[in-house]
Write an enzyme that holds these catalytic residues in place. Structure first.
Site, mmCIF file in Angstrom:
data_model
loop_
_atom_site.group_PDB
_atom_site.id
_atom_site.type_symbol
_atom_site.label_atom_id
_atom_site.label_comp_id
_atom_site.label_asym_id
_atom_site.label_seq_id
_atom_site.Cartn_x
_atom_site.Cartn_y
_atom_site.Cartn_z
ATOM 1 N N LYS A 62 0.841 -1.196 0.000
ATOM 2 C CA LYS A 62 0.000 0.000 0.000
ATOM 3 C C LYS A 62 0.876 1.246 0.000
ATOM 4 C CE LYS A 62 -3.818 2.011 2.718
ATOM 5 N NZ LYS A 62 -4.678 1.802 3.905
ATOM 6 N N SER B 217 -9.393 1.754 3.447
ATOM 7 C CA SER B 217 -8.584 2.503 2.511
ATOM 8 C C SER B 217 -7.580 1.638 1.728
ATOM 9 C CB SER B 217 -7.796 3.585 3.257
ATOM 10 O OG SER B 217 -6.951 3.023 4.249
ATOM 11 N N SER C 169 -9.527 -0.732 7.707
ATOM 12 C CA SER C 169 -9.065 -0.511 6.331
ATOM 13 C C SER C 169 -8.329 -1.668 5.693
ATOM 14 C CB SER C 169 -8.193 0.746 6.272
ATOM 15 O OG SER C 169 -8.974 1.892 6.450
#
Length: 445
Positions: free
Chosen positions: A81, A156, A180
């Site tokens: 990420k 996210s 997330s």
């Protein structure tokens, strides 16, 4: 030539193929890069380092040929990420203000996986500043749910879940502040783990909330966690938010706890049906499942308190950019930060008290058994443009507030249906209980 089954297989299957000589890391990495190149429609990757990945793969093959493989993960692919540092790669955190910022060194978690021989493919799309659960990023484009075009993969860590589900990598790192890692795992039909607070170091990541952030793995199968967690779950003395968490003994057969009133928590009929079917399957094989009421705990109030904490932390994390170039923040993120600016110290202290109350509620659950079972998200993935459900993170954020480990696994659904996640929570230090849990016939992976 590598088979599609192997590319879409889990880490465990790929590791066994490498060990048996049925493929090489270079072959696997080339195939993985080809899959990434074939799926630009997903917009899962923000940066791909094909050259670096192939060099790392060749080095892994050389070690294996010399009988010096570094372990089960050596030669397997990884993606990260984009709020977690990878040396010489961008770390945008999904923000316009951070374009062009390149990390000087690996985050602790990334370094651990590279030391285990993993091949790093690149950086993954995410919701702006990690504050949101749709991955509809105004600066880098939305990431699509691989199960249905035009639908959110969750956030996210949407790029992380999308990449794993679509076969772009077998392991991705995400971050989880209020759900997330687990919400995208549920929406995309993969496995995502948020470990005990501090178990996996957040060192080298862009903070969303110092007190709620976790870095966690997303994989295709529950069994893969046994390969990954011994590498990631190592104490980082240089990280202020790391904790040397004591391992809790794992019971031979966990006693399950469930919500008797899950419908009252705003859960959709499809999610309720999948949840109830999982409980029925556990009982059918003779497991103990005790249902308790949860309506006495205000999940929504707790989630709103956690959001205020996040807003305050983001004002600290991005203070310089917020002062110098506020126009580079999206309308949505600006609204959150402006709200946080207006709050008093007393309001923040009150929010922290509400957050702390999660410890008491979770402790009550574990008076009744070993593992709490909840839906991961109260709904399935929804179309971009639809109103974002306010309760998306209601059932996940409590684990961040209490600091306990929580795992999302995909439940069986009918062909063509969007995935549904089942969340398992254990007491602090109980990762081994979650990893060792017998989920055969219960979860899809």
């Amino acid at each position: 030539m590598i088979s599609t089954d192997l590319i879409l297989g889990d880490l465990t299957a790929q590791s066994r193929a490498l060990a048996a000589g049925r493929t090489s890391s270079v072959e696997l990495t080339r195939a993985q890069l080809d899959v990434i190149a074939s799926r630009p429609d997903l917009n899962a990757f923000l940066h791909v380092d094909a050259e670096g990945a192939l060099l790392a793969a060749a080095a892994s093959d050389a070690r294996r040929a010399a009988g010096q493989a570094l372990g089960a993960l050596d030669g397997l692919t990884l993606a990260v990420k984009d709020n977690i540092d990878v040396a010489a790669m961008p770390t945008t955190a999904g923000m316009a203000t951070r374009r062009g910022r390149v990390a000087a060194q690996d985050a602790f978690a990334v370094a651990r996986l590279r030391e285990a021989g993993m091949v790093l493919l690149g950086k993954l799309n995410m919701h702006e500043a990690a504050l949101g659960a749709t991955n509809d990023n105004p600066h880098y484009g939305r990431c699509e749910n691989p199960h249905r075009a035009g639908y959110t993969p969750g956030g996210s860590s949407g790029g992380s879940a999308c990449a794993v589900a679509a076969g772009l990598c077998a392991l991705a790192l995400g971050s989880d502040t209020m759900g997330s890692v687990r919400i995208p795992a549920a929406y995309c039909g993969v496995v995502g783990l948020k470990a005990s607070y501090g178990r996996i170091s957040t060192g080298g990541s862009v903070a969303c909330s110092y007190s709620l952030d976790h870095i966690g793995p997303l994989v295709r199968s529950h069994r893969d966690l046994a390969l990954v967690m011994p590498v990631l779950g190592v104490f980082d003395a240089a990280c202020a938010d790391a904790r040397d968490v004591a391992d809790r003994p794992s019971p031979p057969k966990p006693r399950w706890i469930a919500a008797s009133d899950i419908e009252a928590l705003g859960t959709s009929p499809a999610v309720v049906a999948a949840y109830r079917k999982a409980l029925q399957a556990l009982r059918a094989r003779g497991d103990e499942v005790r249902e308790i009421s949860l309506v006495g705990y205000d999940f929504g109030r707790a989630r709103r308190a956690g959001l205020l904490v996040v807003e305050a932390d983001l004002l600290v994390e991005h203070a310089q950019d917020w002062r110098a170039q506020p126009e580079q923040f999206s309308t949505e993120l600006t609204r959150f930060l402006r709200y946080g600016e207006k709050q008093s110290a007393a309001a923040y202290a009150g929010a922290m008290r509400t957050v702390a109350a999660a410890h008491v509620e979770v402790a009550r659950w574990f008076e009744h058994g070993d593992v709490m079972l909840l839906p991961t998200a109260p709904q399935q993935a929804f179309a971009f443009g639809e109103p974002v459900p306010a309760n998306q993170a209601d059932l996940t954020s409590i684990a961040n507030m209490a600091g306990v480990p929580a795992l999302s696994v995909p439940l069986p659904v009918a062909e063509g249906e969007l995935p549904v996640g089942l969340q398992l929570l254990a007491p602090l230090g109980g990762e081994s209980t979650l990893i060792a849990a017998d989920l055969n016939g219960i979860c899809k992976s």
